[in-house]
Each structure stands twice: as structure tokens, then as C-alpha cells.
Design an enzyme around this catalytic site. Sequence first.
Site, PDB file in Angstrom:
ATOM      1  N   CYS A  46       2.085  -2.324 -13.771  1.00 12.46           N
ATOM      2  CA  CYS A  46       2.433  -2.942 -12.495  1.00 12.46           C
ATOM      3  C   CYS A  46       3.914  -2.654 -12.208  1.00 12.46           C
ATOM      4  CB  CYS A  46       2.101  -4.431 -12.551  1.00 12.46           C
ATOM      5  SG  CYS A  46       2.416  -5.351 -11.051  1.00 12.46           S
ATOM      6  N   ASP A  92      -7.306  -0.860  -5.691  1.00 15.24           N
ATOM      7  CA  ASP A  92      -5.876  -1.186  -5.721  1.00 15.24           C
ATOM      8  C   ASP A  92      -5.188  -0.452  -4.583  1.00 15.24           C
ATOM      9  OD1 ASP A  92      -3.380  -2.084  -6.471  1.00 15.24           O
ATOM     10  OD2 ASP A  92      -3.286  -0.955  -8.359  1.00 15.24           O
ATOM     11  N   HIS A 110      -6.512  -3.788  -9.972  1.00 14.32           N
ATOM     12  CA  HIS A 110      -5.129  -3.751 -10.428  1.00 14.32           C
ATOM     13  C   HIS A 110      -4.989  -4.732 -11.604  1.00 14.32           C
ATOM     14  CE1 HIS A 110      -0.712  -3.346  -9.719  1.00 14.32           C
ATOM     15  NE2 HIS A 110      -0.698  -4.556 -10.260  1.00 14.32           N
TER      16      HIS A 110
END
Length: 296
Positions: free
Chosen positions: A186, A234, A265
Site C-alpha cells: 500500500c 483496486d 487491495h
Amino acid sequence: MSHIDPKYIPQQAFDWYDEYAHGDMDRRTFMTRLASLSVAGLSIGALSSALTPNYALAEQVSFNDEAITASYQKFDSPDGHGTGQGYLVVPNDMPKPAPAVLVVHENRGLNPYIKDVARRLAKEGFIAFAPDALFPLGGYPGNDDKGREMQRSMDREKIESDFIAAAHFIKQHSKTSDKVGVVGFCFGGYISNFLAAKIPNIIDAAVPFYGTPAADNLVSQVKGPLLLNFAQNDSRVNASWPEYESILKANKVDYQAYIYPNTQHGFHNDSTSRYEPEAAELAWSRTVTFFNRHLA
């Protein structure tokens, strides 16, 4: 909490959690939207719990594992916050210096999942170093919501400088060979791409998990090699990939990219219902193979 099978969670809920987790929606709005969903057999509390991390589920390697030694190490960061701190995990059976991997957390500080990832790498024979961007504010607070608030309040450029300093620190460590990789998730995926562009002479291999590219003025400096892992569901991150890939191709960068079908995600994070075991294990095996190939 046991995992709720993700197939029972509407995609909207995952999308709203992603907005909430990245600061684009406050908690009140997130919970109000969850309440608007009709999810058979699931209370809003159960749905919220499934989407948010339960770190008791995330430990694959104990900090007491006899094959590794974990400690906290400070490092100088003159262009960042002055001093940083990270979680250093070293294999106990090291007849010679080993390659190092910088492990970069999400947008909420050094939580238990990321520390476990560092221990997993040490079990594979790497020296793992996981800095905590929140160290200048006292470190990860034990709560993701608070951690996100803390990280959002900090100067982004100083955080980036802290990770540059951490890369230099671990490369110069007495137990490290001359090879350093980076893996991040991330926000950490972004930092992995950023470091591959900013200090390509230090980073020998980068593995961003669902991370956006470095800024426009840096991205063309990426040397690679790169292994990029994306979740299919995502849209926020994936929107940046076509242009990034075109730059990598134009510059003849050595890269591999994988989009994992039917994943969200955060699919590697085994503490939430976004976790997809088969995809996570495949992505991780590719990561370890990649580092073995390029850092050995």
C-alpha cells in the site's frame, strides 16, 4: 474473530473500506454506508470487524522463533526527522553476511502484520529491517485508526527521507552483504517504487504490493529490477499502472507485473477478510524467489 468468507461481503463494502483506510472517508460515514447494505446473516458489527485488521490472526512466525533474533535499532536521518527506528530481524545461522530487505508498512505505522512479514523474510535467510514512520511521534500506537491519523499529520517528504536513511543504514550494517531489496504494501508499495527511483544505486530489487509510482519528476529514474503485485479489484492504484508500465518499457527496465484475479487491495494482509490465501502465497513465493535471484 474468524474470517468471514469474502464472497459474502459486497464489493461496495471493500471499496468503502479502501476509501476509509486511505483517509478519503471518515469513520462515521464508513459505518453509515455499511449500515445501508443488506448482507444476509451479517451484522454491521461483524462486517466492520471482518474488514478491519485483527492482528492476532497475522502471526506466522513468532518473535520467539529460535531461528531468528529481533530487536529495535535506531538510525540517523538528518534530512528527515533526525532519528528513525526500525525492527531488525536477523537469521541466527549466518556463516557470512546476508542480503538485506527493507520492509515498508502501510499508511498506519509499523503494525504487527508488517513485523511478521519481516520475521518471515529472516526465516528465508535475509536480514529484514522494518522502519516505523511514526517513531518521531512515539511509534505505532497499537491502533490502526490512530496510526493513520498520526501518519497523515506528518511531513511526507520527511517520511520519505527517513526511509532513504533506513536503506543506507541497513546497507551499511556489518551483517549485510552489498545487496539491498525493498518490499512494501500500500503506502509501502509507493515507497518501494519511490526508493527504486530515488536511490537506484542503493536498491538492488524492489517489490511493491499494490503501490502507486514515484512522482512524475522521479519515475523515469527507476532502474529495476521490479516485481509488481496488484489486486484486480483496486481501481485507485491500478489506474496509475498503464502510464507507469509505459515508462518502464520505454526505459527498458527489467520488471515483472502480476494482477491477481478476484483479489482486493490488501490481499496479502492475513489479518482481514481482504486476505486471499492462494494469491497471497503465490505473490509471496514469487517475492522470495525474486529476492533470491537478484540479491544473492
